[in-house]
Design an enzyme around this catalytic site. Structure first.
Site, PDB file in Angstrom:
ATOM      1  N   ASP A  18       7.872   5.480   0.021  1.00  0.00           N
ATOM      2  CA  ASP A  18       8.502   6.609   0.705  1.00  0.00           C
ATOM      3  C   ASP A  18       8.085   6.752   2.169  1.00  0.00           C
ATOM      4  OD1 ASP A  18       5.886   7.347   0.412  1.00  0.00           O
ATOM      5  OD2 ASP A  18       6.276   9.311  -0.493  1.00  0.00           O
ATOM      6  N   ASP A  26       3.068 -21.056   0.193  1.00  0.00           N
ATOM      7  CA  ASP A  26       2.979 -22.079  -0.853  1.00  0.00           C
ATOM      8  C   ASP A  26       2.076 -21.578  -1.980  1.00  0.00           C
ATOM      9  OD1 ASP A  26       0.367 -22.246   0.079  1.00  0.00           O
ATOM     10  OD2 ASP A  26       0.747 -24.037   1.264  1.00  0.00           O
ATOM     11  N   THR A  39      -3.718 -22.511   4.077  1.00  0.00           N
ATOM     12  CA  THR A  39      -2.446 -22.566   4.798  1.00  0.00           C
ATOM     13  C   THR A  39      -1.805 -21.172   4.877  1.00  0.00           C
ATOM     14  OG1 THR A  39      -1.414 -23.150   2.684  1.00  0.00           O
ATOM     15  CG2 THR A  39      -1.914 -24.972   4.191  1.00  0.00           C
ATOM     16  N   GLY A  52       5.716   6.846  -3.932  1.00  0.00           N
ATOM     17  CA  GLY A  52       5.994   5.405  -3.937  1.00  0.00           C
ATOM     18  C   GLY A  52       6.357   4.900  -2.556  1.00  0.00           C
ATOM     19  N   ILE A  88       1.944 -20.590   5.558  1.00  0.00           N
ATOM     20  CA  ILE A  88       2.910 -21.245   4.668  1.00  0.00           C
ATOM     21  C   ILE A  88       2.902 -20.541   3.320  1.00  0.00           C
ATOM     22  CG2 ILE A  88       3.608 -23.433   3.604  1.00  0.00           C
ATOM     23  CD1 ILE A  88       2.109 -24.897   5.797  1.00  0.00           C
ATOM     24  N   HIS A  91      -0.945 -13.241  -1.137  1.00  0.00           N
ATOM     25  CA  HIS A  91      -2.266 -13.684  -0.671  1.00  0.00           C
ATOM     26  C   HIS A  91      -2.256 -15.149  -0.229  1.00  0.00           C
ATOM     27  CE1 HIS A  91      -4.879 -10.195  -2.451  1.00  0.00           C
ATOM     28  NE2 HIS A  91      -3.984  -9.782  -1.574  1.00  0.00           N
ATOM     29  N   SER A  92      -1.115 -15.813  -0.401  1.00  0.00           N
ATOM     30  CA  SER A  92      -0.946 -17.153   0.154  1.00  0.00           C
ATOM     31  C   SER A  92      -0.728 -17.091   1.664  1.00  0.00           C
ATOM     32  CB  SER A  92       0.262 -17.812  -0.516  1.00  0.00           C
ATOM     33  OG  SER A  92       0.749 -18.859   0.271  1.00  0.00           O
ATOM     34  N   HIS A 110       0.823  -1.220   0.000  1.00  0.00           N
ATOM     35  CA  HIS A 110       0.000   0.000   0.000  1.00  0.00           C
ATOM     36  C   HIS A 110       0.855   1.267   0.000  1.00  0.00           C
ATOM     37  CE1 HIS A 110      -4.173  -1.742   1.036  1.00  0.00           C
ATOM     38  NE2 HIS A 110      -3.427  -2.679   0.507  1.00  0.00           N
ATOM     39  N   ASP A 111       2.022   1.216   0.644  1.00  0.00           N
ATOM     40  CA  ASP A 111       2.898   2.389   0.605  1.00  0.00           C
ATOM     41  C   ASP A 111       3.524   2.529  -0.793  1.00  0.00           C
ATOM     42  OD1 ASP A 111       4.053   4.644   2.000  1.00  0.00           O
ATOM     43  OD2 ASP A 111       5.970   3.601   1.921  1.00  0.00           O
TER      44      ASP A 111
HETATM   45  C1  HEM Z   1      -4.767  -6.449  -7.293  1.00  0.00           C
HETATM   46  C2  HEM Z   1      -4.120  -6.118  -6.230  1.00  0.00           C
HETATM   47  C3  HEM Z   1      -4.602  -6.380  -4.826  1.00  0.00           C
HETATM   48  C4  HEM Z   1      -5.864  -6.278  -4.296  1.00  0.00           C
HETATM   49  C5  HEM Z   1      -7.142  -5.857  -4.998  1.00  0.00           C
HETATM   50  C6  HEM Z   1      -5.756  -6.674  -2.909  1.00  0.00           C
HETATM   51  C7  HEM Z   1      -6.819  -6.687  -2.020  1.00  0.00           C
HETATM   52  C8  HEM Z   1      -6.758  -7.145  -0.716  1.00  0.00           C
HETATM   53  C9  HEM Z   1      -7.862  -7.166   0.202  1.00  0.00           C
HETATM   54  C10 HEM Z   1      -9.260  -6.660  -0.078  1.00  0.00           C
HETATM   55  C11 HEM Z   1      -7.423  -7.702   1.351  1.00  0.00           C
HETATM   56  C12 HEM Z   1      -8.219  -7.930   2.641  1.00  0.00           C
HETATM   57  C13 HEM Z   1      -8.012  -6.746   3.560  1.00  0.00           C
HETATM   58  C14 HEM Z   1      -8.853  -6.838   4.801  1.00  0.00           C
HETATM   59  O1  HEM Z   1      -9.966  -7.329   4.739  1.00  0.00           O
HETATM   60  O2  HEM Z   1      -8.381  -6.413   5.872  1.00  0.00           O
HETATM   61  C15 HEM Z   1      -6.033  -8.021   1.184  1.00  0.00           C
HETATM   62  C16 HEM Z   1      -5.232  -8.575   2.140  1.00  0.00           C
HETATM   63  C17 HEM Z   1      -3.875  -8.719   2.008  1.00  0.00           C
HETATM   64  N1  HEM Z   1      -3.120  -8.335   0.930  1.00  0.00           N
HETATM   65 FE1  HEM Z   1      -3.789  -7.759  -0.869  1.00  0.00          FE
HETATM   66  N2  HEM Z   1      -4.475  -7.006  -2.632  1.00  0.00           N
HETATM   67  C18 HEM Z   1      -3.743  -6.833  -3.767  1.00  0.00           C
HETATM   68  C19 HEM Z   1      -2.377  -7.009  -3.883  1.00  0.00           C
HETATM   69  C20 HEM Z   1      -1.537  -7.294  -2.840  1.00  0.00           C
HETATM   70  C21 HEM Z   1      -0.096  -7.235  -2.913  1.00  0.00           C
HETATM   71  C22 HEM Z   1       0.692  -6.877  -4.160  1.00  0.00           C
HETATM   72  C23 HEM Z   1       0.370  -7.547  -1.679  1.00  0.00           C
HETATM   73  C24 HEM Z   1       1.777  -7.650  -1.178  1.00  0.00           C
HETATM   74  C25 HEM Z   1       2.851  -7.692  -1.899  1.00  0.00           C
HETATM   75  C26 HEM Z   1      -0.780  -7.836  -0.841  1.00  0.00           C
HETATM   76  C27 HEM Z   1      -0.720  -8.287   0.453  1.00  0.00           C
HETATM   77  C28 HEM Z   1      -1.812  -8.579   1.235  1.00  0.00           C
HETATM   78  C29 HEM Z   1      -1.712  -9.202   2.539  1.00  0.00           C
HETATM   79  C30 HEM Z   1      -0.450  -9.709   3.213  1.00  0.00           C
HETATM   80  C31 HEM Z   1      -3.014  -9.257   3.036  1.00  0.00           C
HETATM   81  C32 HEM Z   1      -3.465  -9.825   4.383  1.00  0.00           C
HETATM   82  C33 HEM Z   1      -3.526  -8.792   5.443  1.00  0.00           C
HETATM   83  C34 HEM Z   1      -3.947  -9.416   6.751  1.00  0.00           C
HETATM   84  O3  HEM Z   1      -3.906 -10.649   6.888  1.00  0.00           O
HETATM   85  O4  HEM Z   1      -4.318  -8.671   7.635  1.00  0.00           O
HETATM   86  N3  HEM Z   1      -1.913  -7.654  -1.585  1.00  0.00           N
HETATM   87  N4  HEM Z   1      -5.657  -7.672  -0.096  1.00  0.00           N
END
Ligand code: HEM
Ligand SMILES: *[C@@H]1O[C@H](CO)[C@@H](O)[C@H](O)[C@H]1NC(C)=O
Length: 314
Positions: free
Chosen positions: A93, A225, A220, A91, A223, A200-201, A72-73
């Site tokens: 930053d 994976d 998982t 970006g 993990i 998202h894994s 997000h940052d």
């Molecule tokens: C098309 C791009 C993306 C979309 C639309 C998206 C959307 C989301 C959404 C809606 C959530 C759930 C947030 C919540 O309910 O609290 C989420 C969680 C998460 N996203 Fe993404 N995301 C994207 C790309 C990424 C990228 C590129 C990363 C990291 C490099 C990332 C890492 C994460 C992580 C680690 C979580 C889990 C946060 C938690 O467990 O609290 N996401 N994402």
């Protein structure tokens, strides 16, 4: 007279040589650790504190949040807005910390408040920049997850000058055209955003359906994976929690959550081939993720003024 000048010179020479031995020029850091440059030493201390007191050495909630924050940052960067005469964000930053009072109000950043506060305290305590702490914590978080790769870490990002504008973080209800245009504006290719979604894994949803916080995107979530990529390709049949929400589609399992954006990216002809390739090859997923993360961490930054402190990463 001549002799004494010469011996003074040789004394100076000997001292210089002793201070900079030609072998083992490594700087001594805390706890017997060394670094190629003394400027990297502080990161060992940040690492110890982050792992012991925030992550507790786990691939848990805070680690997941730290990884999400790194995205997000960094994605808060738009040359397109700049070309239209507006500020497009800096970006990676640290603006999400420095201007948290503004950026944490954006709907896309819901749920990042506590990780932002925790990382701000750490950065202030050790005198490192907010941009650096965000990317450092993201890289370290991945190492706490089984099979999580080592990712390069560059230090030295200057302080953010302004808040990133709203609307730069992709939303789960955005269509593929919108998502790809947004990430390409920031400097990432369609393949690279698919690579980055390996994150998202090791991820939960908390706010799309607030009645079932902690519902993971694969079964998982501790993990690293590639089950995530395969699960998203399965037919969706169940609705976990309280009905379908904006940005949510049916999931294959009652205790798994599926984002509409993941569903669409897995099936769109522009990205489906690469999605499947990662779902079939764990090693490819891991190595592509590490490369894409290192690139993401430099969005909007001048890599020429940064120094490589990757050796600190466990
Ligand atoms: C098309 C791009 C993306 C979309 C639309 C998206 C959307 C989301 C959404 C809606 C959530 C759930 C947030 C919540 O309910 O609290 C989420 C969680 C998460 N996203 Fe993404 N995301 C994207 C790309 C990424 C990228 C590129 C990363 C990291 C490099 C990332 C890492 C994460 C992580 C680690 C979580 C889990 C946060 C938690 O467990 O609290 N996401 N994402
Ligand atoms: C994608 O979403 C944008 C913005 O909401 C919309 O203008 C566009 O028509 C949509 N494209 C497709 C292919 O659905």
């Amino acid at each position: 007279m001549k002799f004494s000048t010469l011996s003074t010179l040789s004394l100076v020479y000997a001292t210089t040589v002793a201070a900079t031995p030609s072998f083992s020029q490594r700087a001594a850091c805390s706890k017997g650790r060394t670094a190629s440059s003394a400027t990297c030493c502080v990161w060992y201390n940040v690492l110890d504190d982050l792992q012991a007191n925030l992550f507790e050495h786990q691939c848990g909630d805070d680690a997941h949040d730290a990884l999400r924050l790194s995205f997000h940052d960094a994605i808060g960067y738009s040359p397109k807005l700049k070309s239209q005469g507006q500020f497009g964000g800096g970006g990676a930053d640290g603006s999400l910390i420095k201007f948290g009072a503004i950026e944490l109000e954006y709907p896309s950043n819901e749920g990042l408040e506590s990780i932002v506060m925790a990382e701000k305290d750490l950065a202030d305590k050790y005198g490192v920049s907010y941009g650096d702490i965000i990317q450092f914590a993201g890289v370290v978080s991945v190492r706490n997850c089984l099979f999580g790769p080592r990712i390069a870490f560059m230090a030295g990002r200057p302080s953010a000058t302004q808040a990133a504008p709203d609307g730069l973080v992709p939303a789960p209800f955005d269509n593929v055209t919108t998502i790809l245009a947004r990430v390409e504006d920031a400097g990432l290719t369609p393949e690279e955003i698919i690579d980055l979604l390996a994150s998202h894994s090791i991820a939960f949803q908390e706010h799309v359906d607030p009645t079932i916080p902690g519902t993971p995107f694969d079964l998982t979530p501790a993990i690293f994976d590639n089950n995530f990529y395969r699960d998203v390709l399965l037919p969706g049949s169940v609705v976990p929690g309280s009905g379908l929400h904006t940005g949510e589609v049916k999931s294959p399992f009652p205790h798994e959550f599926r984002l509409q954006s993941d569903f669409a990216l897995a099936r769109d002809s522009r990205t489906s081939g690469h999605w499947l390739a990662l779902g079939l090859n764990q090693h490819l997923m891991v190595s592509r993720f590490a490369t894409a993360m290192a690139k993401m961490a430099l969005l909007g930054q001048n890599s020429g003024i940064l120094h490589d402190c990757s050796e600190v990463i466990p």
